[in-house]
Design an enzyme around this catalytic site. Structure first.
Site, mmCIF file in Angstrom:
data_model
loop_
_atom_site.group_PDB
_atom_site.id
_atom_site.type_symbol
_atom_site.label_atom_id
_atom_site.label_comp_id
_atom_site.label_asym_id
_atom_site.label_seq_id
_atom_site.Cartn_x
_atom_site.Cartn_y
_atom_site.Cartn_z
ATOM 1 C CG ASP A 110 -0.209 -0.180 2.526
ATOM 2 O OD1 ASP A 110 1.019 -0.378 2.515
ATOM 3 O OD2 ASP A 110 -0.869 -0.115 3.578
ATOM 4 C CE LYS A 161 0.459 4.108 14.652
ATOM 5 N NZ LYS A 161 0.195 2.733 14.549
ATOM 6 C CG ASP A 221 0.512 4.347 4.587
ATOM 7 O OD1 ASP A 221 -0.407 3.802 3.954
ATOM 8 O OD2 ASP A 221 0.607 4.282 5.821
HETATM 9 P P1 GTP Z 1 -5.326 -1.232 8.099
HETATM 10 O O1 GTP Z 1 -6.301 -2.288 8.506
HETATM 11 O O2 GTP Z 1 -6.004 0.013 7.632
HETATM 12 O O3 GTP Z 1 -4.237 -0.968 9.092
HETATM 13 O O4 GTP Z 1 -4.606 -1.737 6.747
HETATM 14 P P2 GTP Z 1 -3.853 -3.128 6.473
HETATM 15 O O5 GTP Z 1 -4.729 -4.259 6.854
HETATM 16 O O6 GTP Z 1 -3.432 -3.079 5.044
HETATM 17 O O7 GTP Z 1 -2.630 -3.101 7.439
HETATM 18 P P3 GTP Z 1 -1.257 -2.320 7.260
HETATM 19 O O8 GTP Z 1 -1.494 -1.024 6.552
HETATM 20 O O9 GTP Z 1 -0.586 -2.283 8.555
HETATM 21 O O10 GTP Z 1 -0.475 -3.333 6.325
HETATM 22 C C1 GTP Z 1 0.696 -3.011 5.648
HETATM 23 C C2 GTP Z 1 0.800 -3.939 4.455
HETATM 24 O O11 GTP Z 1 0.854 -5.301 4.907
HETATM 25 C C3 GTP Z 1 -0.376 -3.842 3.508
HETATM 26 O O12 GTP Z 1 0.119 -3.954 2.204
HETATM 27 C C4 GTP Z 1 -1.242 -5.035 3.882
HETATM 28 O O13 GTP Z 1 -1.970 -5.553 2.767
HETATM 29 C C5 GTP Z 1 -0.219 -6.022 4.352
HETATM 30 N N1 GTP Z 1 -0.734 -6.895 5.408
HETATM 31 C C6 GTP Z 1 -1.139 -6.529 6.649
HETATM 32 N N2 GTP Z 1 -1.524 -7.612 7.350
HETATM 33 C C7 GTP Z 1 -1.353 -8.675 6.523
HETATM 34 C C8 GTP Z 1 -1.583 -10.082 6.673
HETATM 35 O O14 GTP Z 1 -2.040 -10.566 7.715
HETATM 36 N N3 GTP Z 1 -1.282 -10.872 5.608
HETATM 37 C C9 GTP Z 1 -0.783 -10.367 4.444
HETATM 38 N N4 GTP Z 1 -0.507 -11.215 3.451
HETATM 39 N N5 GTP Z 1 -0.571 -9.053 4.262
HETATM 40 C C10 GTP Z 1 -0.854 -8.223 5.301
#
Ligand code: GTP
Length: 365
Positions: A110, A161, A221
């Site tokens: 992302d 943070k 981001d």
């Molecule tokens: P929020 O729920 O809004 O925090 O977004 P998010 O679920 O995408 O979490 P975050 O922004 O912390 O994740 C950073 C990156 O890691 C993103 O590209 C997510 O798609 C990926 N990501 C987060 N958790 C997982 C997971 O459990 N499995 C996989 N495969 N990717 C994950």
């Protein structure tokens, strides 16, 4: 890079902060200047001698495979790996361990940036690092993971943070890593596990091989609606170093645009759109394919996904409207974020900053 590397892109998150846009569309497939966000990430990687990209998936995975297929249309080889349950950033990479060896890249799916991966890998090898973390400067580090380094780029401390009084640097974890496969031994199998909290910090005590590669090219981001909209403003204004949209107005195929339409700023219109008499489009504006904008409507600083209908004299400002929204005559939206298939009744004035769930109808009562 002399030898080719593999890259893992983490695309399995729920994207909760980007709701209501991500209830029915996974964050990597959210349209970004009319193509899925992940297409920008994949094309950026494609220029860096990558042998295979592994997409680590969990949430709403199918649409990615349908769109990207084996990757050949995008000049890359793609492998899709699904988690049984969400494994977090590190657990997701552990889950694809059997496809990895030696040095490889890991990217959050992302983040839009122009990090030079080739130069990052060279840096990693020159320092014989086990982990190299890309760092980027931000104005407000208090909402990110801050990383302190010494003058050679070795990581000294992580602070998640930090409070304003704890901030010692504005360099944050940019969500891109070069790793050696032995680091995966630190991650338990079939477990939810985080690089940022559980893998990298203990490594500082154990070894001297966590390095940071700093870059200050564009970085965003796009995980919240505000940042998603800001990313569009930045791409269209050329702030992201891309030269994709040099023309002020880009109109797709088979559009019917009335000659009286007033354009200002950068405006991108997808294929098969109809824009009626007296409409004002004040960029940055991105309109997805198959949208209809009826007479005298005004759209400014907004992103519309596909099949959105804007009826006569509606005013849309600084808003994001997902697929198949229908916005009635004389309605007024500012700073609004609408999930897919939302209907706004004629004459309705939404509260500024409104967030509307997919499928809802918003009226005046
Ligand atoms: P929020 O729920 O809004 O925090 O977004 P998010 O679920 O995408 O979490 P975050 O922004 O912390 O994740 C950073 C990156 O890691 C993103 O590209 C997510 O798609 C990926 N990501 C987060 N958790 C997982 C997971 O459990 N499995 C996989 N495969 N990717 C994950």
């Amino acid at each position: 890079m002399k030898d080719k590397l593999k890259a893992v892109i983490l695309v399995g998150g729920h994207g909760t902060r980007l709701r209501p846009l991500t209830y029915n569309t996974p964050k990597p497939m959210v349209p970004t200047v009319n193509v899925p966000f992940l297409e920008h990430v994949i094309r950026n990687l494609g220029g860096h001698n990558i042998s295979e990209i592994i997409l680590a998936q969990y949430y709403l995975a199918e649409s990615m495979q349908d769109y990207f297929g084996d990757g050949s249309k995008f000049g890359v080889r793609l492998r899709y790996v699904m988690e049984e349950s969400p494994r977090g950033t590190a657990g997701a990479v552990k889950n694809v361990e059997k496809y990895l060896d030696g040095t490889f890249l890991v990217l959050n799916g992302d983040i839009f940036h122009n990090c030079d991966f080739t130069s990052m890998v060279k840096f990693h090898r020159r320092h014989k690092a086990q982990v190299t973390i890309a760092l980027t400067p931000v104005e407000n580090p208090t909402i990110y993971g801050v990383v302190e380094t010494d003058s050679r780029g070795k990581v000294k401390r992580f602070t998640e943070k930090p409070k304003p009084e704890e901030v010692t640097t504005n360099m944050i974890n940019a969500g891109t890593y070069v790793l050696e496969s032995e680091v995966l031994q630190r991650i338990p199998p079939d477990t939810k596990y985080s690089f940022e909290r559980e893998v990298f910090p203990p490594m500082l005590a154990d070894t001297k091989s966590v390095y940071a590669y700093s870059f200050d090219n564009y970085w965003m981001d796009m995980g919240t609606p505000e940042k998603y909209l800001q990313l569009h403003r930045d791409i269209l204004s050329g702030k992201c170093d891309n030269r994709l949209f040099e023309k002020d107005v880009t109109i797709g195929d088979k559009c019917d645009i009335h000659p009286s339409v007033q354009f200002s700023g950068k405006v991108i219109i997808g294929d098969n759109c109809v824009v009626g008499h007296g409409v004002r489009l004040t960029g940055p504006v991105v309109i997805g394919p198959h949208c209809t904008i009826l007479e005298n409507a005004v759209i400014a600083d907004s992103v519309l996904w596909h099949d959105v209908a804007i009826e006569q004299r509606a005013i849309i400002k600084s808003s994001v409207l997902a697929d198949n929204c229908d916005i009635g005559d004389d309605s007024y939206l500012v700073d609004a974020v609408l999930g897919d298939h939302v209907t706004v009744d004629a004459g309705c004035k939404l509260k500024p900053g409104a967030r509307v769930l997919p499928g809802e109808t918003v009226g005046n009562t």
